[in-house]
Design a protein around this motif. Structure first.
Motif, PDB file in Angstrom:
ATOM      1  N   HIS A 154      -5.683  11.221  11.886  1.00 47.57           N
ATOM      2  CA  HIS A 154      -5.426  10.603  10.587  1.00 47.57           C
ATOM      3  C   HIS A 154      -5.597  11.612   9.457  1.00 47.57           C
ATOM      4  O   HIS A 154      -6.304  12.599   9.605  1.00 47.57           O
ATOM      5  N   HIS A 182      -3.793   3.026   7.977  1.00 48.37           N
ATOM      6  CA  HIS A 182      -5.197   3.411   7.728  1.00 48.37           C
ATOM      7  C   HIS A 182      -5.601   3.016   6.311  1.00 48.37           C
ATOM      8  O   HIS A 182      -5.222   3.684   5.342  1.00 48.37           O
ATOM      9  N   HIS A 195      -9.007   1.105   3.906  1.00 52.52           N
ATOM     10  CA  HIS A 195     -10.398   0.615   3.856  1.00 52.52           C
ATOM     11  C   HIS A 195     -10.471  -0.489   2.802  1.00 52.52           C
ATOM     12  O   HIS A 195     -11.105  -0.318   1.762  1.00 52.52           O
ATOM     13  N   ASP A 231      -5.120   5.604   3.433  1.00 52.27           N
ATOM     14  CA  ASP A 231      -6.555   5.925   3.400  1.00 52.27           C
ATOM     15  C   ASP A 231      -7.176   5.351   2.129  1.00 52.27           C
ATOM     16  O   ASP A 231      -8.143   5.884   1.597  1.00 52.27           O
ATOM     17  N   GLU A 276     -12.778   4.929  12.497  1.00 46.33           N
ATOM     18  CA  GLU A 276     -12.438   6.314  12.639  1.00 46.33           C
ATOM     19  C   GLU A 276     -13.654   7.107  13.123  1.00 46.33           C
ATOM     20  O   GLU A 276     -14.751   6.960  12.608  1.00 46.33           O
TER      21      GLU A 276
HETATM   22 ZN   LIG Z   1     -10.434   6.633   6.478  1.00 46.39          ZN
END
Ligand SMILES: [Zn+2]
Length: 254
Positions: free
Chosen positions: A152, A6, A8, A202, A92
């Motif tokens: 998550h 996960h 970004h 994340d 997500e």
């Molecule tokens: Zn996220």
């Protein structure tokens, strides 16, 4: 090899050094990255990254705080993007009752259900974001019979983890595990079998110790793996190998 389940990396905080950073992370041992869509725009950006790098995969979906942008045309675009060969999950998606800027509870439920239906229709796993939804997110998943997916950035209790495991879910932890106040997360980790565990950054959020407060990136997923190894009393290499296999199985990566 490390699999960051996960990230970004399309975030604007990487605009100055994205490609150099991605290459460095990969060279230093992160073999795969799942880049996450959280809006229509970031889902497009996620696919563009997956097109550019063979070791990056994409999820497409609209985060509960962003569902104000969704309409029928947006759902049609999501469906089209989900059929891209490197799109491997819907997410997500979920519920977030912490921030209500352009959404309310009713809207979040509506678009969560529509995106869960899309995942079912396409037989794809879901990546779930659940923040302060008072158990309503898990109820939606149960109502819709969703068992293929990952919760998550897990921050729930050991009891909640058990409920998700029973449903068939995987559970993923971020660098939060390394924080001083991580007692509840560590308790939850202790009841999760290694075979159902994923690790993630994340990034650019949630930077682990000893980098807390800095911009996070996928290379720091190693600190999450180290903490899991320490808590479970097993080898770091075993954590890395099993979480890599879990992510590949969940996301259909050979
Ligand atoms: Zn996220």
């Amino acid at each position: 090899m490390l699999f960051d389940s996960h990230a970004h990396l399309d975030d604007e905080r990487y605009d100055g050094d994205r490609d150099a950073l991605i290459q460095k992370i990969h060279a230093e041992g992160v073999s795969n990255i799942m880049n996450i869509g959280s809006s229509l725009k970031s889902s497009r950006a996620s696919l563009a990254l997956a097109d550019k790098y063979d070791f990056i995969y994409a999820s497409v979906g609209v985060h509960p705080s962003e569902v104000g942008e969704l309409d029928d045309a947006g759902m049609a675009e999501l469906e089209k993007m989900a059929k891209h060969p490197k799109a491997r999950a819907i997410g997500e998606i979920g519920l977030d009752y912490h921030y209500f800027e352009d959404t309310d509870e009713k809207m979040q439920h509506k678009w969560l259900r529509k995106q869960l239906s899309l995942a079912k229709e396409l037989d794809m796993p879901v990546i779930i974001h659940d923040r302060e939804s008072r158990g309503e997110c898990i109820e939606e998943l149960k109502d819709m019979n969703i068992s293929n997916g990952v919760m998550h950035c897990f921050s729930g209790s050991a009891e909640t983890a058990k409920v998700l495991l029973k449903m068939g879910f995987h559970i993923s932890f971020t660098g939060v595990l390394t924080f001083k106040n991580a007692r509840r997360a560590l308790e939850a980790l202790s009841v999760i079998p290694l075979e159902r565990l994923l690790i993630e950054t994340d990034s650019p959020y949630m930077s682990p110790e000893p980098h807390r407060g800095e911009r996070n990136h996928s290379g720091y997923v190693k600190y999450v793996a180290q903490k899991v190894a320490e808590v479970k009393g097993i080898d770091y290499d075993e954590v890395v190998a099993v979480t890599d296999a879990n992510a590949k199985r969940l996301f259909g990566i050979k």
